[in-house]
Write a protein that holds these residues in place. Structure first.
Motif, PDB file in Angstrom:
ATOM      1  N   LYS A 262       0.853  -1.208   0.000  1.00  4.98           N
ATOM      2  CA  LYS A 262       0.000   0.000   0.000  1.00  4.98           C
ATOM      3  C   LYS A 262       0.877   1.242   0.000  1.00  4.98           C
ATOM      4  N   LYS A 263       1.910   1.226   0.829  1.00  4.79           N
ATOM      5  CA  LYS A 263       2.810   2.392   0.892  1.00  4.79           C
ATOM      6  C   LYS A 263       3.521   2.584  -0.451  1.00  4.79           C
ATOM      7  N   ILE A 264       3.946   1.495  -1.056  1.00  6.06           N
ATOM      8  CA  ILE A 264       4.716   1.598  -2.295  1.00  6.06           C
ATOM      9  C   ILE A 264       3.848   2.079  -3.451  1.00  6.06           C
ATOM     10  N   THR A 265       2.562   1.703  -3.443  1.00  5.61           N
ATOM     11  CA  THR A 265       1.675   2.080  -4.560  1.00  5.61           C
ATOM     12  C   THR A 265       0.799   3.283  -4.233  1.00  5.61           C
ATOM     13  N   GLY A 266       0.594   3.541  -2.940  1.00  2.00           N
ATOM     14  CA  GLY A 266      -0.326   4.600  -2.537  1.00  2.00           C
ATOM     15  C   GLY A 266      -1.785   4.173  -2.577  1.00  2.00           C
ATOM     16  N   MET A 267      -2.027   2.892  -2.779  1.00  2.00           N
ATOM     17  CA  MET A 267      -3.410   2.416  -2.840  1.00  2.00           C
ATOM     18  C   MET A 267      -3.969   2.236  -1.424  1.00  2.00           C
ATOM     19  N   ASP A 268      -5.297   2.132  -1.320  1.00  2.00           N
ATOM     20  CA  ASP A 268      -5.932   2.071  -0.001  1.00  2.00           C
ATOM     21  C   ASP A 268      -6.176   0.651   0.488  1.00  2.00           C
ATOM     22  N   GLU A 269      -6.295  -0.287  -0.418  1.00  2.00           N
ATOM     23  CA  GLU A 269      -6.468  -1.668   0.015  1.00  2.00           C
ATOM     24  C   GLU A 269      -5.869  -2.596  -1.034  1.00  2.00           C
ATOM     25  N   ILE A 270      -5.447  -3.773  -0.578  1.00  2.50           N
ATOM     26  CA  ILE A 270      -4.721  -4.697  -1.454  1.00  2.50           C
ATOM     27  C   ILE A 270      -5.269  -6.104  -1.305  1.00  2.50           C
ATOM     28  N   THR A 271      -5.405  -6.833  -2.400  1.00  7.84           N
ATOM     29  CA  THR A 271      -5.625  -8.281  -2.332  1.00  7.84           C
ATOM     30  C   THR A 271      -4.360  -8.974  -2.825  1.00  7.84           C
TER      31      THR A 271
ATOM     32  N   LEU B 253     -13.247  -5.946  -3.829  1.00  8.51           N
ATOM     33  CA  LEU B 253     -12.090  -6.857  -3.867  1.00  8.51           C
ATOM     34  C   LEU B 253     -12.503  -8.315  -3.651  1.00  8.51           C
ATOM     35  N   PRO B 254     -11.699  -9.258  -4.156  1.00  5.58           N
ATOM     36  CA  PRO B 254     -11.990 -10.671  -3.920  1.00  5.58           C
ATOM     37  C   PRO B 254     -11.948 -10.990  -2.425  1.00  5.58           C
ATOM     38  N   TYR B 255     -12.676 -11.996  -2.021  1.00  2.00           N
ATOM     39  CA  TYR B 255     -12.632 -12.444  -0.626  1.00  2.00           C
ATOM     40  C   TYR B 255     -11.765 -13.682  -0.507  1.00  2.00           C
ATOM     41  N   PRO B 256     -11.237 -14.008   0.678  1.00  2.74           N
ATOM     42  CA  PRO B 256     -11.260 -13.195   1.901  1.00  2.74           C
ATOM     43  C   PRO B 256     -10.073 -12.238   1.946  1.00  2.74           C
ATOM     44  N   LEU B 257     -10.197 -11.202   2.795  1.00  2.00           N
ATOM     45  CA  LEU B 257      -9.075 -10.293   3.028  1.00  2.00           C
ATOM     46  C   LEU B 257      -8.589 -10.503   4.458  1.00  2.00           C
ATOM     47  N   VAL B 258      -7.302 -10.345   4.660  1.00  2.00           N
ATOM     48  CA  VAL B 258      -6.757 -10.459   6.014  1.00  2.00           C
ATOM     49  C   VAL B 258      -7.031  -9.148   6.749  1.00  2.00           C
ATOM     50  N   THR B 259      -7.560  -9.246   7.962  1.00  2.00           N
ATOM     51  CA  THR B 259      -7.802  -8.050   8.774  1.00  2.00           C
ATOM     52  C   THR B 259      -7.104  -8.208  10.128  1.00  2.00           C
ATOM     53  N   PHE B 260      -6.935  -7.082  10.806  1.00  2.00           N
ATOM     54  CA  PHE B 260      -6.244  -7.080  12.101  1.00  2.00           C
ATOM     55  C   PHE B 260      -7.028  -6.186  13.055  1.00  2.00           C
TER      56      PHE B 260
ATOM     57  N   TYR C  57     -12.756 -11.929   6.255  1.00  2.00           N
ATOM     58  CA  TYR C  57     -13.515 -10.738   5.857  1.00  2.00           C
ATOM     59  C   TYR C  57     -13.939 -10.829   4.385  1.00  2.00           C
ATOM     60  N   ILE C  58     -15.231 -10.667   4.170  1.00  2.72           N
ATOM     61  CA  ILE C  58     -15.764 -10.681   2.801  1.00  2.72           C
ATOM     62  C   ILE C  58     -16.224  -9.272   2.443  1.00  2.72           C
ATOM     63  N   PRO C  59     -15.536  -8.601   1.529  1.00 10.55           N
ATOM     64  CA  PRO C  59     -15.966  -7.255   1.153  1.00 10.55           C
ATOM     65  C   PRO C  59     -17.423  -7.296   0.656  1.00 10.55           C
TER      66      PRO C  59
ATOM     67  N   SER D 220      -8.034 -20.494  -5.935  1.00  8.99           N
ATOM     68  CA  SER D 220      -8.607 -21.420  -4.961  1.00  8.99           C
ATOM     69  C   SER D 220      -8.462 -20.916  -3.531  1.00  8.99           C
ATOM     70  N   PHE D 221      -7.260 -20.437  -3.197  1.00  6.93           N
ATOM     71  CA  PHE D 221      -7.030 -20.035  -1.818  1.00  6.93           C
ATOM     72  C   PHE D 221      -6.597 -18.576  -1.733  1.00  6.93           C
ATOM     73  N   TYR D 222      -5.462 -18.297  -1.082  1.00  9.05           N
ATOM     74  CA  TYR D 222      -5.130 -16.896  -0.789  1.00  9.05           C
ATOM     75  C   TYR D 222      -4.028 -16.328  -1.659  1.00  9.05           C
ATOM     76  N   GLY D 223      -3.680 -17.036  -2.727  1.00  4.21           N
ATOM     77  CA  GLY D 223      -2.595 -16.557  -3.568  1.00  4.21           C
ATOM     78  C   GLY D 223      -1.412 -17.496  -3.474  1.00  4.21           C
ATOM     79  N   ASN D 224      -0.359 -17.164  -4.221  1.00  2.00           N
ATOM     80  CA  ASN D 224       0.857 -17.979  -4.185  1.00  2.00           C
ATOM     81  C   ASN D 224       1.655 -17.598  -2.952  1.00  2.00           C
ATOM     82  N   PHE D 225       1.236 -18.161  -1.824  1.00  4.16           N
ATOM     83  CA  PHE D 225       1.805 -17.776  -0.525  1.00  4.16           C
ATOM     84  C   PHE D 225       3.337 -17.866  -0.503  1.00  4.16           C
TER      85      PHE D 225
END
Ligand code: PLP
Lengths: 443, 491
Positions: free
Chosen positions: B122-131, B297-304, B313-315, B324-329
């Protein structure tokens, strides 16, 4: 970093590399992003070790969790090969002559998967099984010109959610076919659903409940040559289960994670994708082909590139560029190590051990709703207790009994828990004992 | 002098032996018991010893060239050095041996890492949310464009907003992804300075435009300096702006996609953030969005929540899932490691050195070959081997690989004839760059007849790709089938 900075600066007649960014308008330049300072290797190694330590691995518990991603044994030889720098740090082999090594490895992956599936054409990888399914639905539409694609009502929601996205963009309508009382595709309903708008049908064996669906071999006969039959398989089951090609599948897909890739929190995995020879030009993905060089020596070429985005742009069969090539190499190493005898053996152990655990379940009560249907290495167990209670007891025995099917699968009864239990060759007798103790307490 | 190792290795299926790998419980008498109609008869891949498997694949690897073998200036691919600590960390048991469907309480470390990576990106791109879910750059494009579709569907404008506008210099995956997400593609031409023709751009962007999609620096390595004007114009027409992050290495820390006015960004972690390319993949293509697109955004998102991490979290207006899952972890872990080690200083250095190297090479190459467009380039540039006596780009490429230097990307972007797209990255010494330049210079003197014979120092010489595709043989079974047919014809 390059140590001859000053020479380069001199050559360009500048003092500071920042002068090369003058073309970025001042109004959009950033001063500081606010990232933390850099760490050294030792620091980052410690920090990562701390994070890794916060996770409870499947080795630290009695785990029967599967449902799309499986805890199979990963032979040491695999990481040795895929960490070879020449494979690991190369890219898509656009320069074939200097990349024959990876091209042959990928051709071997395609060849061995072709044998497993009994399919002539296989690509060198898709992202995962879910995107394989999405691409298969698009391919069915592109071959038939029809836009209704039929899928089983009971399938992983993850897979389905990805399919829905692909379908939306391609104007494909998804329809669901019911299961019969044995947990298999209801052929009577299917027969009624198939009509002039049907592009194809997707069916799985083993299916979401782990069941080896004996209705699958009859599907192609019902839908006929003018529609596409997409078979979903578990590649590691194909040492003991007949291949999709035998049942007339036009496209076969599966999750290749089982072929020596490990868990890795769900990725990287590899989408398996094969088809009949006649449809190869409609198949997505990179394909390695055997050919000869100008001296007549065996060589490999990236074939049929005119299907792809870098040439065909918006008319390409898929947008896919990077794929999961290294994972395909891992799968090739795995299949080479197991061979015919190992594949058969691993299928036997998975099926035999699963039946053994089901026998344990039978000792405690009628908890197997699809009792009489054959399964590969997963089964549905239904306990008449609340989820909270079941979880508490499972925890007591340091057990994960499997994936709990929730309301997204139509299971809404709060006094019932439906669990998909998975058994692999990695489950020990200790794991079985924990499962037994758990059942003794909840049953 | 470069000589690639050469072995005549058979196809592994034909290496026969005895299986030595043991399978757990293998001698305990387990049987399959499959219903008759679904029983497997033969398989057909044969058995062999583990040592034969290792010898085979080690030999194959020696007939391959990676960024660890030598200079690999493949344009648009950012073949920078991949620090080895990345791989070591990704192979920790705590990351490797966890299942994505475990309860979040058991995978707090993995979720923490994903959460931190999102915050850093987010800092590198300036975007507000990331999947972090998309599995490669093109997967990110499809995700982003599915978000565009969902956004306009929600605004009830999808019926009229049917078009995605891309420059004619765009990477092929941009139009392909647009099409897959259900849009029509409109192409805008570039001017002779290599940037988007702003007048034509204004004609192309209308109330029918859903998104304008561009990479900046563009595929000629040139910074599109009218980006703000283009962004404002597209926004004034109600369209969204999509940033293809394949070229982020050329501007990282100097500006952000957010500052330029973009609404959606995909990144290629396997390029900018040093995760190995694996012979084609796996990569990772996280997608960042501005505030108004977060809910799609696609679900799920990691929240804290300040105490624990969750991944359920499901937007509210989610497009669904793209993997299938959360990306290429495993790839995410490597990128996290890289950014942690680089810090802001390190990323700035990487970007500056990549751009310095690129401009150095551009200046040297320009002495004997045209480099179209504005003079100052970012992390890459495109030379064009046109003009009297110039060899074809494809021939230059073969000459380079024959000399142990990886070729640049050739024949892309499509708007440059005989294109050689050169991206040295920050991981190149002056000697390596000079050798490349010298080898290209030499190639100008190579005769047509000599080119025909190259390469000679590699496992094989030139391959007839056209014939290979006319007569596709993607599996050994197809090779054998054809051999059989040929044999029958003789008889
Ligand atoms: C400019 C550009 N955009 C998009 C992509 C697609 O990225 P990926 O290969 O990760 O799917 C690439 C790279 O191949 C690229 O160079």
């Amino acid at each position: 970093m390059s140590n001859d900075l000053s020479e380069l600066l001199k050559e360009l007649q500048i003092q500071n590399p920042d002068e090369l960014f003058k073309d970025i308008p001042e109004s959009i330049r950033t001063s500081l992003l606010g990232l933390p300072r850099g760490m050294d290797e030792d620091e980052v190694r410690r920090l990562a070790g701390e994070y890794a330590g916060m996770n409870k691995t499947v080795n630290q518990q009695h785990s029967f969790l599967g449902f799309g991603l499986y805890n199979h044994y990963v032979p040491a030889a695999i990481s040795n090969i895929i960490n070879r720098n020449e494979f690991l740090t190369s890219y898509t082999p656009y320069q074939a002559e200097i990349s024959q090594g990876i091209m042959q490895a990928l051709f071997e992956y395609q060849s061995m998967i072709g044998e497993l599936l009994d399919m002539d054409a296989v690509n060198s990888s898709m992202y995962d099984v879910s995107t394989s399914l999405g691409e298969a639905a698009r391919m069915a539409k592109s071959i038939t010109g029809k836009d209704v694609f039929i899928v089983p009502k009971h399938m992983s929601r993850n897979k389905r959610a990805v399919l829905d996205n692909y379908a939306k963009g391609a104007d494909i309508k998804i329809k669901e076919v019911e299961f019969d009382e044995r947990g298999m595709i209801d052929l009577t309903s299917l027969e009624k659903m198939v009509d002039d708008n049907t592009s194809g049908v997707y069916a799985e064996y083993p299916n979401m409940f782990g069941i080896i669906d004996t209705n699958v071999p009859k599907i192609k006969g019902i839908i006929g040559d003018e529609r596409i039959f997409v078979a979903g398989v578990n590649p590691i089951s194909l040492g003991v289960l007949a291949p999709p090609g035998k049942f007339g599948a036009d496209i076969a897909i599966g999750e290749g994670q089982v072929l020596g890739l490990g868990l890795n929190f769900g990725g990287p995995v590899v989408g398996v994708f094969g088809t009949k020879e006649e449809f190869i030009r409609k198949m997505p993905g990179k394909i390695m082909g055997m050919t000869k060089d100008h001296n007549g020596k065996m060589a490999f070429s990236m074939i049929l590139q005119t299907r792809e985005q870098h040439i065909r742009r918006e008319r390409a069969v898929t947008n896919m560029t990077s794929n999961q090539a290294l994972m395909a190499v891992a799968a090739a190493v795995y299949l080479s190590l197991l061979g015919d005898s190992g594949l058969r053996k691993i299928g036997e152990v998975n099926m035999g051990r699963t039946r053994e655990l089901m026998d344990v379940v039978r000792e405690f009560g009628p908890f197997l709703p699809y009792e009489s249907s054959p399964v590969f290495n997963e089964f549905l167990i239904r306990l008449n207790e609340s989820k909270t209670y079941v979880n508490r007891i499972a925890k007591k025995y340091n057990l994960n009994p499997g994936y709990v099917l929730g309301k997204e699968y139509g299971f809404t009864d709060r006094n019932q828990v439906n669990i998909i239990t998975n058994v692999t060759e990695r489950n020990t007798n200790d794991d079985f004992n924990a499962y037994r103790e758990f059942l003794r307490e909840v049953a | 002098m470069y000589h690639q190792a050469t072995f005549d290795e058979p196809i592994v299926i034909d290496i026969k032996g005895r299986r030595t790998l043991k399978i757990p419980h293998e001698n305990e008498g387990y049987k399959a018991q499959v219903p008759e109609e679904m029983r497997r008869e033969t398989i057909g891949i044969g058995d062999r010893e583990e040592f034969s498997v290792i010898r085979h694949f080690v030999k194959l690897s020696e007939m391959n060239f990676g960024a660890d073998t030598g200079f690999y200036p493949l344009g648009s691919c950012t073949m920078k050095y991949n620090p080895k600590i990345n791989d070591e960390i990704a192979s920790l048991d705590g990351f490797r041996m966890i299942h994505p469907l475990q309860d979040s309480s058991e995978v707090q470390g993995a979720l923490k890492l994903m959460y931190e990576l999102s915050e850093l990106l987010k800092k590198i791109t300036g975007m507000d949310e990331i999947t972090l879910q998309p599995l490669a750059g093109a997967g990110g494009e499809f995700t982003g464009l599915s978000i565009v579709r969902a956004y306009f569907e929600c605004k009830k404008e999808l019926d009229t907003r049917r078009e995605v506008v891309v420059p004619d210099s765009a990477h092929g995956s941009n139009p392909a992804s647009s099409h897959m997400a259900g849009f029509d593609v409109v192409q805008v031409p570039s001017t002779s300075d290599g940037t988007v023709d702003i007048e034509k751009f204004k004609e192309a962007v209308t109330e029918r435009t859903a998104a304008f999609m561009i990479t900046n620096p563009n595929t000629l390595g040139i910074f599109e300096d009218k980006i703000v004007e283009m962004a404002d114009y597209a926004h004034s027409k109600g369209a969204l702006l999509y940033y293809d992050g394949a070229n982020l290495n050329g501007i990282m820390t100097k500006t952000t996609p957010a500052k330029m006015g973009f609404d959606i960004v995909h990144l290629n972690l396997h390029k900018t953030f040093s995760t190995p390319h694996g012979g084609g993949g796996p990569g990772a293509g996280p997608v960042g969005v501005v505030e108004k697109l977060k809910d799609f955004l696609p679900y799920p998102l990691v929240t804290f929540d300040g105490e624990k991490y969750s991944n359920d979290y499901i937007p509210p207006k989610t497009i669904g899932k793209v993997a299938s899952f959360y990306g290429n972890f495993g790839v995410l872990v490597r990128a996290w490691t890289y950014i942690k080690m680089m810090g802001e200083e390190g990323l700035r250095d990487a970007c500056e050195n990549a751009v310095l190297n690129s401009n150095y090479m551009r200046k040297k190459i320009q002495e004997f070959m045209p480099v179209p467009g504005k003079t100052i380039k970012k992390h890459e540039f495109v030379a064009s081997s046109v003009g009297s006596g110039m060899p074809k780009a494809g021939d230059i490429a073969k000459h380079l690989i024959d000399n142990g230097v990886h070729a640049p990307t050739i024949y892309f972007p499509l708007i440059v004839p005989e294109a050689l797209m050169i991206e040295p990255t920050e991981s190149a010494t002056k000697e390596e760059m000079d050798l490349f330049i010298e080898t290209v210079r030499q190639s100008l003197k190579v005769s047509h007849e000599m080119f025909e014979k190259e390469p000679v120092n590699l496992k094989v010489t030139r391959i007839d790709d056209v014939d290979a595709s006319k007569n596709p043989k993607p599996t050994l079974r197809m090779v054998r089938k054809e051999q059989k047919e040929a044999l029958q014809q003789i008889i």
